[in-house]
Design a protein around this motif. Sequence first.
Motif, PDB file in Angstrom:
ATOM      1  N   THR A  13      25.657  18.542 -17.119  1.00 54.55           N
ATOM      2  CA  THR A  13      25.957  18.857 -15.833  1.00 54.55           C
ATOM      3  C   THR A  13      26.849  20.019 -15.655  1.00 54.55           C
ATOM      4  O   THR A  13      27.699  20.669 -16.529  1.00 54.55           O
ATOM      5  CB  THR A  13      26.865  17.542 -15.573  1.00 54.55           C
ATOM      6  N   CYS A  14      27.211  20.409 -14.493  1.00 53.29           N
ATOM      7  CA  CYS A  14      27.864  21.388 -13.865  1.00 53.29           C
ATOM      8  C   CYS A  14      29.033  20.767 -12.798  1.00 53.29           C
ATOM      9  O   CYS A  14      28.663  20.145 -12.371  1.00 53.29           O
ATOM     10  CB  CYS A  14      27.097  22.511 -13.347  1.00 53.29           C
ATOM     11  N   SER A  15      30.272  21.595 -13.172  1.00 50.94           N
ATOM     12  CA  SER A  15      31.336  21.346 -12.221  1.00 50.94           C
ATOM     13  C   SER A  15      31.729  22.236 -11.344  1.00 50.94           C
ATOM     14  O   SER A  15      32.776  22.372 -10.354  1.00 50.94           O
ATOM     15  CB  SER A  15      32.529  20.959 -12.963  1.00 50.94           C
ATOM     16  N   CYS A  61      29.961  19.870 -18.583  1.00 51.38           N
ATOM     17  CA  CYS A  61      31.111  20.260 -17.731  1.00 51.38           C
ATOM     18  C   CYS A  61      31.827  18.979 -17.176  1.00 51.38           C
ATOM     19  O   CYS A  61      32.850  18.994 -17.145  1.00 51.38           O
ATOM     20  CB  CYS A  61      31.064  21.530 -17.092  1.00 51.38           C
ATOM     21  N   TYR A 114      21.613  21.280 -15.389  1.00 54.15           N
ATOM     22  CA  TYR A 114      22.280  22.082 -14.031  1.00 54.15           C
ATOM     23  C   TYR A 114      23.209  22.814 -14.444  1.00 54.15           C
ATOM     24  O   TYR A 114      23.741  23.032 -15.671  1.00 54.15           O
ATOM     25  CB  TYR A 114      22.823  20.760 -13.120  1.00 54.15           C
ATOM     26  N   GLY A 115      23.430  23.926 -13.540  1.00 55.14           N
ATOM     27  CA  GLY A 115      24.690  24.853 -13.681  1.00 55.14           C
ATOM     28  C   GLY A 115      24.055  26.207 -14.453  1.00 55.14           C
ATOM     29  O   GLY A 115      22.778  26.532 -13.938  1.00 55.14           O
ATOM     30  N   CYS A 116      24.825  26.675 -15.065  1.00 56.24           N
ATOM     31  CA  CYS A 116      24.270  28.004 -15.572  1.00 56.24           C
ATOM     32  C   CYS A 116      23.639  28.303 -16.631  1.00 56.24           C
ATOM     33  O   CYS A 116      23.326  26.990 -17.320  1.00 56.24           O
ATOM     34  CB  CYS A 116      25.869  28.933 -15.834  1.00 56.24           C
ATOM     35  N   THR A 138      36.737  23.213 -18.451  1.00 54.70           N
ATOM     36  CA  THR A 138      35.622  22.337 -18.998  1.00 54.70           C
ATOM     37  C   THR A 138      35.049  22.810 -20.166  1.00 54.70           C
ATOM     38  O   THR A 138      34.261  22.102 -20.961  1.00 54.70           O
ATOM     39  CB  THR A 138      34.317  22.271 -18.261  1.00 54.70           C
ATOM     40  N   ASN A 159      24.725  26.456 -19.976  1.00 57.65           N
ATOM     41  CA  ASN A 159      24.407  25.137 -20.085  1.00 57.65           C
ATOM     42  C   ASN A 159      22.817  24.904 -20.452  1.00 57.65           C
ATOM     43  O   ASN A 159      22.325  23.853 -21.211  1.00 57.65           O
ATOM     44  CB  ASN A 159      24.704  24.499 -18.685  1.00 57.65           C
TER      45      ASN A 159
END
Length: 485
Positions: free
Chosen positions: A79-81, A114, A42-44, A201, A47
Motif C-alpha cells: 500500500t501507499c499513503s 506504507c 500501489y504507489g511508487c 513510513t 513499492n
Amino acid sequence: MQGLIADIDLLEEEKKQPESCEFKTTEDDGSKALKKLYIESYGCQMNFSDSEIVTSILKKEGFGTTSSPEHADVILINTCSIREKAEQTVRNRLNFFNGVKKKNREVTVGVLGCMAERLKSKLLEEEKIVDLVLGPDAYRDLPKLVKKAEEGEKGINTFLSREETYADISPVRLNSNGVTAFISIMRGCDNMCSFCVVPFTRGRERSRDPHSIVKEATELFEKGFREVTLLGQNVDSYKWSAVENNKARLNKKDDVDEIVNFAHLLEMVAKINPDLRVRFSTSHPKDITDEVLHTMKKYENICNYIHLPAQSGNSRVLELMNRTYSREWYINRVDAIRDILGNECGISSDMIAGFCTETEDEHRDTLSLMDYVKYDFSYMFFYSERPGTLAEKKYEDDIPLEVKKRRLQEIIDKQREVSLERNQLDIGKTFKVLVEGRSKRSENKAQGRNSANKVVIFEGDIPKGTYVNVRITDCTPATLFGELV
Ligand code: SAH
Ligand code: SF4
Ligand code: F3S
C-alpha cells in the motif's frame, strides 16, 4: 510511469471504476506449487520493487504466484499513503477481499507497505479481515507471520530498520517486459518535506552495498534486460562506506575506506556493458551535483533524462514545504543541466497545487517556472494533508478544494502546452530507441523510448530489447512518432 499523470484524471477514472488507480498484480507463474500468492501493489516504483522482493521471499517458502485473488492462499496488498485518495483505494480493495474471504475462509490477507507502517495495529482493529500487517522493513518476517496466520494468529511487524536494504535478495521480476527493470539502491528518506509521509513510513535513509547493485544489474543484462533504473527517494544522497558497513577494516596506516557516492555508483553500473542503459530516479534539486551531470555526459548509456521534482515555483512556498532550495537555486540546477548535457536532456517534475497559504501569484510562479524549464512531462497533484506530517501540525490546509482543482488544471494545461512544444523540437531528429514491445494502440507498430525517456512509436517488426534508429516525423504532447532509418 510515462505521461501526464494527475489527480483529476484519476478522479474521473475512479468514478467509472473504483479500483482503476495505477497498480500492479502478480501473474500466474504456471507452477505446480501447492500454495499460491497474489500481490497487488500501489504507489511508487519502490513499492513495486518491494513486491518483487516479497515474492522472492515467499517463493523460497514454496509459494507460486497467481493473477486471481480467488485462487490465492495468501493475498497481500502493498500500500501507499502518499495522498488520502491512495489510502481510500486500499480500503475499497480490502472490502473486495473481504468478499473473497467470505467464500474462502482459508485465505490469509496481509497489508504491506506504507499504509501498514502508518496505521500499524489500527489496521488489524479497523479492518477485521486483515491477518497480517508488515511495514517496509519487515518483509523477512513474512514466512513466520504467514505460518502463524494459518494457525489463526494475527501478526504484525512495523519495526523500521536503520540497516535493512534486502541487498542479498534477488527479486522475482513481476509484470516484466524482459527489457527494463528497476533496482532499489537505497531505502528511506532523511528529508523532511513538510507535506510528505514518506520519512514516517519508510524510515531513515540507508544505501545499499554497491557491489550487490552491480551484481543485480549484471545478472539482469545476462538475462537479456537492456535497461535498469536505479531507485531511491533521493538518489543524489546515495553514500556507502565499506568500513561503516563492516565490509572492510582499516588495519594499516595507508589503508583507505571504499566510499561510493551516487556519481561513482552510476559509473560502476554504466561500465557493466555499453548496451545496458542506466536511468535513475528521483533526483533532489538540493543535492544533484555537477559531478553526476559530468558522469552522465561521459557515458552514452547513462540516459539523458532527469526527474527533478520542483513541487512549486515560488520560494516562499518552497520554504513552507521545507524543500530547502529556492526558485533561484532550482533554476541554477536546470541551467547546469542544460549547460553540461544540452537542451535535449529530458527533464520532468512533480508539482503540488494549492499547498497551505499559496496565493494566486505564488501559483502563477509555478506556471512561469514550467514555462522557463519546459518540462518534458510532470506528475501533478493537488495538496492532500497527511496526518502526522509537519504541514499538518504547523499550517492550516486553507485552500478550498475547488481552488486546488482549478490550479491543478492550470498546471496540467501548462504541462500539455510545454510537452507539445518540447516534442515538436524533436521532429526531424533521429534517436536511438530501445524497443520495449508492441504499441498498445496498434499491434503492427513497435514502441520504445529514446534516451530522454520519450515514448517513440514506429512501424516495423522489431524484437524487443533491440536498439534501432528512428527519425521523428510527428508527435502529440505525450508521444513521438517516427520511421526506422
Ligand atoms: N522523493 C521524491 C518524491 C516522492 S513522493 C521527491 O522528493 O521528489 C512523489 C510525489 O508525490 C512528490 O514529489 C509530491 O509531488 C507528491 N506528494 C507527496 N506528498 C503529497 C501530498 N501530501 N499531497 C500531494 N502530493 C504529494
Ligand atoms: Fe518526501 Fe521530501 Fe523525502 Fe521526497 S525528499 S520522499 S518529498 S520527504
Ligand atoms: Fe507511496 Fe510509500 Fe511510495 S507512501 S509513494 S508507496 S514510499
